[in-house]
Design an enzyme around this catalytic site. Sequence first.
Site, PDB file in Angstrom:
ATOM      1  CB  CYS A   4      14.831  -1.476  27.853  1.00  0.00           C
ATOM      2  SG  CYS A   4      14.385  -2.151  26.255  1.00  0.00           S
ATOM      3  CB  CYS A  56      17.499  -1.888  25.394  1.00  0.00           C
ATOM      4  SG  CYS A  56      16.069  -0.814  25.220  1.00  0.00           S
TER       5      CYS A  56
END
Length: 414
Positions: free
Chosen positions: A57, A60
């Site tokens: 991600c 993230c």
Amino acid sequence: MDLNRIKAIPVILLGMACSPFMLHAQGIEFMHDLDAALVKAKAENKIVFIDFYTSWCGPCKTMSNEVFPLEKVGSFYNKQFISCKVQCDDNGVGVELGKKYQVNAYPTLMYLDKNGELLHSAAGSSSAEQFIELGKIALNPDRNLFSLIKEWNAGNRQEEFVSKYFKALKTAYRGEKLNNDFAIYFNDLTDKDKSKKSTFELTQYVKPVPFSPVFTYIEENRKKYDKSVGRAQIDKYIADSYLWYLKNMIQPKNLKEYYSAKARFKAKNYPFYEEFDMFYSAFEVMDSTGHIDVNEYMKRGDAFLKKYGKNNDSYTIALTSLLGNCVGKADEGVAGIKWMEDLLQRKRDPKYLDTYFYILWRNFHFDQALEIAKEIRANAISTNQSTKTIDSQVAMIQEYREKLAKRAAENKSK
């Protein structure tokens, strides 16, 4: 030379690096075991903050690299919360915790009370200031998601509260509860209230899918919205809903359901069915394993965009984005470059440049991609936006070019 003094220096520096002050200044202090974090939260009477993330991600990584390490973030979170990181693609306890807490997007930033009950949640990356504000909302019993759910369950249906409630659920990616509660709310309204402009605007935000009871009501009662909303806007809402709902169903696990839904859509005899069907046909080259025949995809994409591309800019963006995901060699997907250049010639919207940049470097048109990166960066600066994302992408391209050049030189020398 005093050798004892020289040897002592690393020890002193190590002691400084491990001091509580230095750890605090480096940002959030994370635990990696949620059970242990909950035990500590009970002992200290604190709330638990969880960063649900995955290894793949991008947002993230942005949070982990650019927000969590900041001193002002650490200063607030270390004082107010017990913080824990949970990796949701670890094939173990993280996956199960993601399911337990209904994590549907990454990163999910979640706040639990000391007993492990949900207090607040949001998804996606944010700035340091937004992240701190999110923590303040979680701490506030009058503002967090738990309090809103409690108020909803107590029967508050005032329009202002209802809007705040559904927006909070959507921000938290509580999709199932959002759709179920909105359907209950909508069903209890009078026909007059259902057709109010404010109700329609909230419906657009919640986005009930085609064939659902709420969507079907609007579809079958379009005339009731003529005065409050306008026929053109209602018709566009219905068409756009079908367009992206069916397109997003074209996934290996959903193909049977997709073809069934498309047949139901066709039976409605909308005048735009032929256009949408031709758009979907490009994506239908995906087989049951998810493999895409790139050449056939480009052929169908070309034919569709020549006929209908000017009707909706999003057609080009959607087709090019998927093509970029499927290629990764020199000139493997050059059709996508032409698609974007045709679009930008018609309308050079800054928000289209990211897709153009992406398809360029995925085809190894690095010099051209870097020129577009300069434009993206200049646009970001002119609108007071961060350039960190495009800067990191430029660095990635330059590193990748060096690797390719090195590999080519090694192959040539063999």
